[in-house]
Write a protein that holds these residues in place. Structure first.
Motif, PDB file in Angstrom:
ATOM      1  N   ARG A 117       0.789  -1.300  -0.170  1.00 46.74           N
ATOM      2  CA  ARG A 117       0.149   0.112  -0.136  1.00 46.74           C
ATOM      3  C   ARG A 117       0.761   1.467   0.165  1.00 46.74           C
ATOM      4  O   ARG A 117       2.272   1.083  -0.282  1.00 46.74           O
ATOM      5  CB  ARG A 117      -1.197  -0.142   0.906  1.00 46.74           C
ATOM      6  N   GLY A 118       0.619   2.345  -0.652  1.00 45.66           N
ATOM      7  CA  GLY A 118       1.111   3.443  -0.462  1.00 45.66           C
ATOM      8  C   GLY A 118       1.591   4.199   1.349  1.00 45.66           C
ATOM      9  O   GLY A 118       0.759   3.442   1.672  1.00 45.66           O
ATOM     10  N   VAL A 165       2.750   6.800  -5.779  1.00 47.79           N
ATOM     11  CA  VAL A 165       2.916   6.009  -5.130  1.00 47.79           C
ATOM     12  C   VAL A 165       1.765   5.849  -4.160  1.00 47.79           C
ATOM     13  O   VAL A 165       1.661   4.908  -3.150  1.00 47.79           O
ATOM     14  CB  VAL A 165       4.056   6.007  -3.532  1.00 47.79           C
ATOM     15  N   GLY A 166       0.301   6.700  -3.845  1.00 44.09           N
ATOM     16  CA  GLY A 166      -0.687   6.229  -2.781  1.00 44.09           C
ATOM     17  C   GLY A 166      -0.769   6.597  -1.543  1.00 44.09           C
ATOM     18  O   GLY A 166      -0.810   5.836  -0.439  1.00 44.09           O
ATOM     19  N   LEU A 167       0.636   7.808  -1.917  1.00 48.62           N
ATOM     20  CA  LEU A 167       0.819   8.237  -0.074  1.00 48.62           C
ATOM     21  C   LEU A 167      -0.291   9.095   0.199  1.00 48.62           C
ATOM     22  O   LEU A 167      -1.101   9.312  -0.164  1.00 48.62           O
ATOM     23  CB  LEU A 167       1.733   9.006  -0.489  1.00 48.62           C
ATOM     24  N   PHE A 168      -0.698   8.753   1.793  1.00 48.85           N
ATOM     25  CA  PHE A 168      -1.833   9.482   2.498  1.00 48.85           C
ATOM     26  C   PHE A 168      -0.955   9.882   3.706  1.00 48.85           C
ATOM     27  O   PHE A 168      -0.671   8.953   4.098  1.00 48.85           O
ATOM     28  CB  PHE A 168      -2.644   8.456   2.386  1.00 48.85           C
ATOM     29  N   ALA A 169      -1.425  11.295   4.144  1.00 50.24           N
ATOM     30  CA  ALA A 169      -0.639  12.537   4.900  1.00 50.24           C
ATOM     31  C   ALA A 169      -1.534  12.266   6.096  1.00 50.24           C
ATOM     32  O   ALA A 169      -2.812  12.795   5.438  1.00 50.24           O
ATOM     33  CB  ALA A 169      -0.045  13.099   4.146  1.00 50.24           C
ATOM     34  N   PRO A 221       0.122  11.786  19.352  1.00 50.00           N
ATOM     35  CA  PRO A 221       0.142  10.795  17.966  1.00 50.00           C
ATOM     36  C   PRO A 221       0.684  10.057  18.585  1.00 50.00           C
ATOM     37  O   PRO A 221       2.159  10.492  18.360  1.00 50.00           O
ATOM     38  CB  PRO A 221      -0.196  11.504  17.224  1.00 50.00           C
ATOM     39  N   ASP A 222       0.874   7.992  17.675  1.00 49.66           N
ATOM     40  CA  ASP A 222       2.392   7.701  17.780  1.00 49.66           C
ATOM     41  C   ASP A 222       2.887   7.583  16.945  1.00 49.66           C
ATOM     42  O   ASP A 222       1.741   6.993  15.962  1.00 49.66           O
ATOM     43  CB  ASP A 222       1.597   5.776  18.231  1.00 49.66           C
ATOM     44  N   PRO A 223       3.860   8.079  16.418  1.00 48.83           N
ATOM     45  CA  PRO A 223       4.552   7.966  15.300  1.00 48.83           C
ATOM     46  C   PRO A 223       4.439   5.862  14.751  1.00 48.83           C
ATOM     47  O   PRO A 223       4.853   5.803  13.042  1.00 48.83           O
ATOM     48  CB  PRO A 223       6.117   8.329  14.957  1.00 48.83           C
ATOM     49  N   SER A 224       5.120   4.896  15.618  1.00 46.25           N
ATOM     50  CA  SER A 224       4.944   4.102  14.825  1.00 46.25           C
ATOM     51  C   SER A 224       3.703   2.721  14.124  1.00 46.25           C
ATOM     52  O   SER A 224       3.950   2.625  13.974  1.00 46.25           O
ATOM     53  CB  SER A 224       5.344   2.670  16.390  1.00 46.25           C
ATOM     54  N   GLY A 225       2.647   4.338  14.094  1.00 46.40           N
ATOM     55  CA  GLY A 225       1.927   3.177  12.836  1.00 46.40           C
ATOM     56  C   GLY A 225       1.867   3.635  11.266  1.00 46.40           C
ATOM     57  O   GLY A 225       1.211   3.679  11.051  1.00 46.40           O
ATOM     58  N   PHE A 226       2.207   4.932  11.249  1.00 40.65           N
ATOM     59  CA  PHE A 226       3.275   5.356  10.751  1.00 40.65           C
ATOM     60  C   PHE A 226       4.023   5.139   9.134  1.00 40.65           C
ATOM     61  O   PHE A 226       5.314   4.310  10.399  1.00 40.65           O
ATOM     62  CB  PHE A 226       2.648   6.924  10.489  1.00 40.65           C
ATOM     63  N   ASP A 227       4.368   5.278   7.917  1.00 35.65           N
ATOM     64  CA  ASP A 227       5.318   5.173   7.400  1.00 35.65           C
ATOM     65  C   ASP A 227       7.023   5.826   7.819  1.00 35.65           C
ATOM     66  O   ASP A 227       8.045   5.502   7.425  1.00 35.65           O
ATOM     67  CB  ASP A 227       5.536   4.573   5.864  1.00 35.65           C
ATOM     68  N   ALA A 228       6.213   6.863   7.914  1.00 38.87           N
ATOM     69  CA  ALA A 228       7.635   8.519   8.061  1.00 38.87           C
ATOM     70  C   ALA A 228       6.524   9.465   8.598  1.00 38.87           C
ATOM     71  O   ALA A 228       5.229   8.938   8.624  1.00 38.87           O
ATOM     72  CB  ALA A 228       7.362   9.116   6.263  1.00 38.87           C
ATOM     73  N   VAL A 229       7.222  10.481   8.849  1.00 39.83           N
ATOM     74  CA  VAL A 229       7.075  11.562   9.930  1.00 39.83           C
ATOM     75  C   VAL A 229       7.562  12.401   9.390  1.00 39.83           C
ATOM     76  O   VAL A 229       8.437  12.623   9.245  1.00 39.83           O
ATOM     77  CB  VAL A 229       6.972  11.361  11.158  1.00 39.83           C
ATOM     78  N   ALA A 273      10.938   8.192  -3.708  1.00 34.12           N
ATOM     79  CA  ALA A 273      12.546   8.134  -4.426  1.00 34.12           C
ATOM     80  C   ALA A 273      12.218   6.581  -2.946  1.00 34.12           C
ATOM     81  O   ALA A 273      12.723   6.015  -4.144  1.00 34.12           O
ATOM     82  CB  ALA A 273      13.584   8.813  -4.474  1.00 34.12           C
ATOM     83  N   ILE A 274      12.537   7.065  -2.509  1.00 33.01           N
ATOM     84  CA  ILE A 274      12.942   6.076  -0.537  1.00 33.01           C
ATOM     85  C   ILE A 274      11.997   4.653  -1.431  1.00 33.01           C
ATOM     86  O   ILE A 274      12.792   3.752  -1.194  1.00 33.01           O
ATOM     87  CB  ILE A 274      12.620   6.689   0.747  1.00 33.01           C
ATOM     88  N   ARG A 275      11.185   4.681  -1.633  1.00 37.12           N
ATOM     89  CA  ARG A 275       9.826   3.519  -2.071  1.00 37.12           C
ATOM     90  C   ARG A 275       9.784   3.353  -2.724  1.00 37.12           C
ATOM     91  O   ARG A 275      10.637   1.923  -3.269  1.00 37.12           O
ATOM     92  CB  ARG A 275       8.774   4.227  -2.201  1.00 37.12           C
TER      93      ARG A 275
END
Ligand SMILES: Cc1cc2nc3c(=O)[nH]c(=O)nc-3n(C[C@H](O)[C@H](O)[C@H](O)COP(=O)(O)O)c2cc1C
Length: 188
Positions: free
Chosen positions: A4-5, A39-43, A52-60, A173-175
């Motif tokens: 997923r994105g 890339v289907g990014l969702f912010a 908020p807990d950052p561990s549920g996300f791919d980037a911050v 690009a990282i992805r």
């Protein structure tokens, strides 16, 4: 990151609302940018005060309004509580504070640079802020009057959107595993 994105947390601490609005604009631009859509990014934008807990996300993207040269407690508390999770993810920092043209004060907040190094942030951007006397406490009003600080909304929405688009491009690009050059990456 999975198929997923990427999910991106955009969280900022704010006393009088203007930095929360910058965080919301960053989240919108990340999601709506060409790179983000590819890339289907969702912010998601969330106030740092809600912890908020950052561990549920791919980037911050983590930020704060600046008062007396420093980040607000809610943002500093997130750094302390989630150091390992923040270090383990692509991370960008933003600060909002300087007022007027040219922006005053010109110095960077003294703790954001330390946080950037400590957390391995990919960048730290300082955006102009808003000083609206009607929203300030009596003490704050006295302080800005004594300092003859310029009053008004100096936020640069085009700069905020452009920065968010650059962050989205870097995430894409990282992805893809491509080599990444960041405009405001910290040395070392
Ligand atoms: C009492 C006071 C102190 C401030 N100190 C700083 C400072 O040291 N550096 C800075 O860049 N901005 C400073 N500012 C400007 C704020 O950071 C700016 O108004 C910001 O946009 C406020 O964000 P907020 O609405 O999210 O709280 C100060 C503002 C006030 C009222």
């Amino acid at each position: 990151m999975t198929a997923r994105g990427p999910r991106v947390l955009v969280t900022a601490a704010s006393k009088h609302g203007s930095t929360h609005e910058i965080a919301s604009a960053v989240a919108r631009s990340l999601t709506d940018s060409a790179a983000g859509r590819s890339v289907g990014l969702f912010a998601s934008a969330m106030p740092a005060e809600n912890r908020p807990d950052p561990s549920g996300f791919d980037a911050v993207v983590l930020g704060s309004a600046v008062y007396a040269g420093s980040w607000l407690t809610a943002a500093k508390d997130l750094v302390t509580a989630h150091t390992a999770a923040l270090r383990a993810r692509p991370l960008w920092l933003l600060s909002s504070g300087p007022i007027g043209a040219p922006p005053f004060p010109p110095d960077e907040p003294y703790d954001a640079g330390t946080f950037a190094q400590m957390l391995g942030a990919r960048g730290h951007r300082v955006f102009p802020g808003r000083l609206d006397k009607t929203r300030l406490s009596f003490g704050e009003r006295a302080m800005v009057t004594a300092m003859r600080a310029p009053v008004g909304d100096f936020r640069d929405w085009a700069a905020v959107a452009a920065w968010a688009e650059a962050v989205a491009a870097e995430l894409a690009a990282i992805r893809s595993g491509a080599p990444v050059a960041s405009a405001d990456r910290f040395p070392g």
